[in-house]
Design a protein around this motif. Structure first.
Motif, mmCIF file in Angstrom:
data_model
loop_
_atom_site.group_PDB
_atom_site.id
_atom_site.type_symbol
_atom_site.label_atom_id
_atom_site.label_comp_id
_atom_site.label_asym_id
_atom_site.label_seq_id
_atom_site.Cartn_x
_atom_site.Cartn_y
_atom_site.Cartn_z
ATOM 1 N N GLY A 1 71.088 -5.614 -28.626
ATOM 2 C CA GLY A 1 69.721 -5.625 -29.152
ATOM 3 C C GLY A 1 69.527 -6.425 -30.417
ATOM 4 O O GLY A 1 68.399 -6.517 -30.914
ATOM 5 N N GLU A 2 70.593 -7.029 -30.983
ATOM 6 C CA GLU A 2 70.475 -7.716 -32.267
ATOM 7 C C GLU A 2 69.679 -9.014 -32.121
ATOM 8 O O GLU A 2 69.865 -9.782 -31.174
ATOM 9 N N PHE A 3 68.793 -9.272 -33.095
ATOM 10 C CA PHE A 3 67.917 -10.455 -33.031
ATOM 11 C C PHE A 3 68.142 -11.431 -34.178
ATOM 12 O O PHE A 3 68.253 -12.637 -33.957
ATOM 13 N N THR A 4 68.227 -10.933 -35.406
ATOM 14 C CA THR A 4 68.156 -11.797 -36.587
ATOM 15 C C THR A 4 69.249 -12.844 -36.615
ATOM 16 O O THR A 4 68.984 -14.053 -36.745
ATOM 17 N N MET A 5 70.498 -12.430 -36.501
ATOM 18 C CA MET A 5 71.602 -13.380 -36.587
ATOM 19 C C MET A 5 71.586 -14.380 -35.444
ATOM 20 O O MET A 5 71.765 -15.591 -35.645
ATOM 21 N N ALA A 6 71.356 -13.893 -34.224
ATOM 22 C CA ALA A 6 71.355 -14.787 -33.071
ATOM 23 C C ALA A 6 70.227 -15.810 -33.157
ATOM 24 O O ALA A 6 70.407 -16.986 -32.823
ATOM 25 N N ALA A 7 69.062 -15.369 -33.623
ATOM 26 C CA ALA A 7 67.922 -16.286 -33.710
ATOM 27 C C ALA A 7 68.130 -17.346 -34.782
ATOM 28 O O ALA A 7 67.891 -18.542 -34.556
ATOM 29 N N TYR B 1 53.504 -7.676 -18.999
ATOM 30 C CA TYR B 1 54.216 -6.546 -18.412
ATOM 31 C C TYR B 1 55.738 -6.700 -18.501
ATOM 32 O O TYR B 1 56.464 -5.702 -18.586
ATOM 33 N N GLU B 2 56.209 -7.932 -18.474
ATOM 34 C CA GLU B 2 57.651 -8.160 -18.528
ATOM 35 C C GLU B 2 58.302 -7.617 -19.797
ATOM 36 O O GLU B 2 59.423 -7.085 -19.720
ATOM 37 N N PRO B 3 57.648 -7.728 -20.976
ATOM 38 C CA PRO B 3 58.271 -7.139 -22.173
ATOM 39 C C PRO B 3 58.510 -5.644 -22.056
ATOM 40 O O PRO B 3 59.534 -5.134 -22.535
ATOM 41 N N ALA B 4 57.571 -4.933 -21.434
ATOM 42 C CA ALA B 4 57.765 -3.490 -21.257
ATOM 43 C C ALA B 4 58.946 -3.218 -20.335
ATOM 44 O O ALA B 4 59.754 -2.308 -20.587
ATOM 45 N N ALA B 5 59.067 -4.021 -19.276
ATOM 46 C CA ALA B 5 60.212 -3.849 -18.375
ATOM 47 C C ALA B 5 61.520 -4.145 -19.094
ATOM 48 O O ALA B 5 62.509 -3.428 -18.932
ATOM 49 N N LEU B 6 61.522 -5.210 -19.904
ATOM 50 C CA LEU B 6 62.726 -5.542 -20.671
ATOM 51 C C LEU B 6 63.071 -4.444 -21.661
ATOM 52 O O LEU B 6 64.247 -4.117 -21.871
ATOM 53 N N ALA B 7 62.046 -3.879 -22.304
ATOM 54 C CA ALA B 7 62.285 -2.791 -23.251
ATOM 55 C C ALA B 7 62.897 -1.583 -22.551
ATOM 56 O O ALA B 7 63.797 -0.932 -23.093
ATOM 57 N N VAL B 8 62.428 -1.281 -21.346
ATOM 58 C CA VAL B 8 62.999 -0.173 -20.580
ATOM 59 C C VAL B 8 64.451 -0.464 -20.231
ATOM 60 O O VAL B 8 65.328 0.407 -20.360
ATOM 61 N N ILE B 9 64.735 -1.707 -19.821
ATOM 62 C CA ILE B 9 66.104 -2.081 -19.480
ATOM 63 C C ILE B 9 67.015 -1.954 -20.700
ATOM 64 O O ILE B 9 68.124 -1.401 -20.624
ATOM 65 N N ALA B 10 66.557 -2.469 -21.853
ATOM 66 C CA ALA B 10 67.356 -2.373 -23.075
ATOM 67 C C ALA B 10 67.565 -0.911 -23.474
ATOM 68 O O ALA B 10 68.637 -0.524 -23.941
ATOM 69 N N VAL C 1 67.638 1.684 -21.447
ATOM 70 C CA VAL C 1 68.604 2.277 -20.518
ATOM 71 C C VAL C 1 70.025 1.866 -20.883
ATOM 72 O O VAL C 1 70.958 2.686 -20.854
ATOM 73 N N ILE C 2 70.219 0.592 -21.241
ATOM 74 C CA ILE C 2 71.554 0.122 -21.628
ATOM 75 C C ILE C 2 72.049 0.870 -22.861
ATOM 76 O O ILE C 2 73.200 1.330 -22.925
ATOM 77 N N THR C 3 71.170 1.004 -23.860
ATOM 78 C CA THR C 3 71.557 1.688 -25.091
ATOM 79 C C THR C 3 71.932 3.139 -24.829
ATOM 80 O O THR C 3 72.960 3.635 -25.306
ATOM 81 N N TRP C 4 71.095 3.825 -24.052
ATOM 82 C CA TRP C 4 71.385 5.227 -23.788
ATOM 83 C C TRP C 4 72.563 5.405 -22.847
ATOM 84 O O TRP C 4 73.239 6.441 -22.862
ATOM 85 N N ALA C 5 72.829 4.409 -22.003
ATOM 86 C CA ALA C 5 74.044 4.456 -21.181
ATOM 87 C C ALA C 5 75.277 4.408 -22.070
ATOM 88 O O ALA C 5 76.261 5.127 -21.834
ATOM 89 N N CYS C 6 75.220 3.583 -23.128
ATOM 90 C CA CYS C 6 76.336 3.542 -24.083
ATOM 91 C C CYS C 6 76.484 4.882 -24.790
ATOM 92 O O CYS C 6 77.603 5.376 -24.990
ATOM 93 N N MET C 7 75.356 5.490 -25.187
ATOM 94 C CA MET C 7 75.426 6.798 -25.834
ATOM 95 C C MET C 7 75.998 7.856 -24.875
ATOM 96 O O MET C 7 76.794 8.717 -25.284
ATOM 97 N N ALA C 8 75.607 7.770 -23.605
ATOM 98 C CA ALA C 8 76.124 8.728 -22.636
ATOM 99 C C ALA C 8 77.621 8.542 -22.427
ATOM 100 O O ALA C 8 78.360 9.520 -22.267
#
Length: 263
Positions: free
Chosen positions: A202-208, A228-237, A239-246
């Motif tokens: 999810g990091e933005f600043t350094m990569a940008a 609509y695509e940003p909302a889908a991307l946000a959901v995907i991100a 899910v990835i984050t919470w998968a790591c937490m799980a």
């Protein structure tokens, strides 16, 4: 007592609603790309986008490299501080906390200034050098989480006894760390690794600012140009984050139960 318990449950329910309702709204909006019906069109569009595939793959590779470099730096350092330099532990902990108080934008501007093409080490002069710089930048960002995870794991084992036993058997320092210490704190290392991976994705600043084709800048680009695509991307991100937490919770269940602690 019953009144206090009821108030606690009400406050808990309100807190859950505060966090859950926006997520429900985001998911619901991401399903409305096709007018009049719910569909997964926004998700299919995002997943089929070559830029999504390339940026996500890039961030996954960078995340794995960050984890490897972080382990090579943090595990020996935390082990040596706990074994031989306990007096330096407060100072090491202070240094590992600095990424939490120094903004990433300050760090990356320092990198650009220090490693530009006119410096003695022009890392930003090539794509490979910039990728290396980005990996070490991510290692720095993940340092507070990786170090504390490893340090917590080291507290559950008797570091001194294990080290002395290995030395009696003729093991060198590399063997001790790789074949004795690391396997005993592997679950703690995995916890830090999952947190590191979530940070990198999810990091933005350094990569940008380093102009790298990472997933974070892609998220920002889509958010600024689509509906609509940003909302889908946000959901995907999400899910990835919470998968790591799980995964952290799952591996924590297999942590060895031991009462021995190092001094």
């Amino acid at each position: 007592m019953r009144t206090n318990r009821a108030v606690s449950w009400v406050l808990l329910a309100l807190g859950c609603l505060y966090f859950v309702l926006p997520l429900i709204g985001m998911v619901e909006f991401s399903l409305r790309m096709r007018r009049g019906v719910y569909s997964l069109d926004a998700y299919w569009v995002v997943l089929a986008d070559p830029k999504f595939q390339s940026t996500f793959a890039y961030s996954v590779v960078v995340g794995l490299l960050t984890i490897v470099v972080g382990i090579f730096i943090v595990v020996p350092t935390a082990y040596w501080v706990r074994l031989r330099l306990p007096g330096l532990r407060p100072y090491v902990e202070f240094v590992t906390l600095l990424p939490l108080v120094i903004p990433a934008i300050v760090v990356v501007f320092g990198y650009i200034r220090l490693y530009n093409t006119s410096s003695f080490l022009p890392l930003t002069g090539s794509a490979t050098g910039t990728n290396i710089l980005l990996v070490f930048g991510y290692v720095m960002l993940a340092l507070p989480y990786m170090y504390r995870a490893v340090d917590t794991g080291l507290r559950t084992i008797d570091v001194r006894t294990l080290t002395e036993a290995a030395q009696i058997l003729g093991a060198g320092w590399g063997t001790i760390i790789a074949r004795i210490i690391l396997p005993n704190v592997l679950l703690a290392v995995l916890s830090g690794a999952f947190l590191t991976f979530a940070i990198v994705i999810g990091e933005f600043t350094m990569a940008a600012l380093l102009n790298r084709p990472a997933f974070g800048p892609y998220l920002q680009f889509i958010g600024a140009n689509r509906a609509y695509e940003p909302a889908a991307l946000a959901v995907i991100a999400f899910v990835i984050t919470w998968a790591c937490m799980a995964m952290i919770q799952i591996v924590s269940r297999f942590a060895p139960k031991t009462s021995s602690r190092s001094n």
